[in-house]
Motif scaffolding. Structure first.
Motif, short mmCIF file in Angstrom:
data_model
loop_
_atom_site.label_atom_id
_atom_site.label_comp_id
_atom_site.label_asym_id
_atom_site.label_seq_id
_atom_site.Cartn_x
_atom_site.Cartn_y
_atom_site.Cartn_z
N THR A 1 6.41 2.02 -11.36
CA THR A 1 5.71 2.87 -12.33
C THR A 1 4.25 3.12 -11.93
OG1 THR A 1 4.99 1.00 -13.66
CG2 THR A 1 7.04 1.99 -14.29
N PRO A 2 3.87 4.40 -11.82
CA PRO A 2 2.44 4.74 -11.79
C PRO A 2 1.97 4.88 -13.24
CG PRO A 2 3.77 6.69 -11.30
CD PRO A 2 4.73 5.57 -11.68
N GLY A 3 0.75 5.33 -13.41
CA GLY A 3 0.25 5.53 -14.78
C GLY A 3 -0.10 4.22 -15.46
N LEU B 1 8.78 15.31 -12.14
CA LEU B 1 7.35 15.04 -11.93
C LEU B 1 6.65 15.03 -13.29
CD1 LEU B 1 6.56 17.33 -8.85
CD2 LEU B 1 6.98 14.87 -8.86
N THR B 2 5.77 14.07 -13.48
CA THR B 2 5.13 13.96 -14.80
C THR B 2 4.15 15.11 -15.03
OG1 THR B 2 3.66 12.38 -13.76
CG2 THR B 2 5.38 11.49 -15.17
N SER B 3 3.86 15.86 -13.98
CA SER B 3 2.97 17.02 -14.16
C SER B 3 3.72 18.20 -14.80
CB SER B 3 2.40 17.43 -12.80
OG SER B 3 3.45 17.63 -11.87
N PHE C 1 0.85 -1.19 0.00
CA PHE C 1 0.00 0.00 0.00
C PHE C 1 0.88 1.23 0.00
CE2 PHE C 1 -2.55 -3.41 1.68
CZ PHE C 1 -3.76 -3.22 1.02
N LYS C 2 0.49 2.20 -0.83
CA LYS C 2 1.28 3.44 -0.90
C LYS C 2 0.63 4.50 -0.01
CE LYS C 2 1.27 6.38 -4.58
NZ LYS C 2 1.20 7.78 -4.16
N VAL C 3 1.44 5.03 0.91
CA VAL C 3 0.99 6.13 1.75
C VAL C 3 1.69 7.39 1.23
CG1 VAL C 3 1.04 7.11 4.09
CG2 VAL C 3 0.61 4.66 3.77
#
Ligand code: C5P
Length: 252
Positions: free
Chosen positions: A191-193, A134-136, A43-45
């Motif tokens: 990897t997110p996304g 950051l991908t943003s 789990f990611k916090v």
């Protein structure tokens, strides 16, 4: 230092899936953990939940036998980054991240301090990974920040910095994973996304399917909304884990 995830545990599909606890209250977070325990590997916090509920929640999850990715992207002077990583190591997180822009000294001290903290608490050492760009951020944002050149080059340059500082790996979009794997064969790549085929990409621009991300070289996939917004979140998590397992066992 660096290396692939432990064979016994993480080679299985579900062990590679990290659910993003993007909520801000303990009861809601714990409800998600109960719903998904065993169907995901960790789990990611992140900042929202950590700032709301503090380290006690992380300790509680670890005490329940869950693995926690502490996604706080530390970015400060080396002594402060080291202190934060030591504390994260003591908490028992299995994965911690720092921002590569904190610089080579902070990165080198981060890795060492996290190991010390874990040792003090008698816990396994966490993997310390770096966030690059950051991908943003658009190319224009980076230029205004003084990071010249294409964003892809900044990602590779900062990843090399993290590698040379002795970190364990990197957070990367699935579309960057392949190039990063070539640059840094032993990296733990997170990897997110990730979006199962046919799912709504939401505000994620650079997406890949779970199988695509693993084939590109990802070790762990961070998944939030495709699980959270599913009619049956546990089944959705299991389907992603199965897709990952199949991709891992596919020849080639
Ligand atoms: O809901 P979704 O699957 O898009 O959630 C992805 C998680 O990964 C969120 O917690 C988000 O903050 C995080 N993340 C991301 N893109 C990055 C870095 C982190 O989506 N580049």
């Amino acid at each position: 230092m660096s290396g692939s995830p432990p064979q016994s545990e993480d080679q299985r599909g579900p062990g590679r899936v990290i659910f993003a606890l993007d909520v801000d209250r303990r009861p809601e977070a714990l409800a998600w953990v109960e719903r998904l325990s065993g169907a995901v590997g960790a789990f990611k916090v992140g900042l929202e939940l950590f700032v709301s509920e503090g380290p006690g929640l992380v300790q509680e999850l670890v005490a329940r036998g869950e693995r926690v990715f502490l996604d706080l992207k530390f970015h400060d002077i080396p002594a402060t980054v080291a202190g934060a990583c030591r504390a994260a190591g003591r908490l028992g997180a299995f994965l911690v991240n720092v921002h590569a822009l904190a610089g080579p000294d902070a990165l080198a001290r981060a890795a060492e301090a996290a190991r010390e903290g874990a040792r003090e608490a008698g816990r396994p050492a966490p993997r310390v990974i770096a966030v690059t760009v950051l991908t943003s951020h658009s190319a224009r944002d980076l230029e205004r920040l003084g990071l010249s050149g294409p964003p892809g080059e900044a990602v590779l340059r900062l990843a090399a910095l993290a590698r040379d500082a002795g970190l364990d790996g990197i957070v990367a979009s699935p579309l960057e994973a392949e190039r990063l794997r070539r640059l840094w064969p032993g990296a733990v790549i997170v990897t997110p996304g990730v979006r199962p085929a046919g799912a709504d990409a939401g505000d994620q621009v650079r997406v890949a399917t779970p199988a695509g991300a693993v084939t590109a070289g990802a070790d762990y996939l961070v998944v939030g909304r495709p699980i959270r917004d599913a009619t049956n979140p546990r089944a959705a998590a299991q389907a992603i884990g199965l897709e990952v397992a199949r991709a891992l066992s596919a020849p080639g």
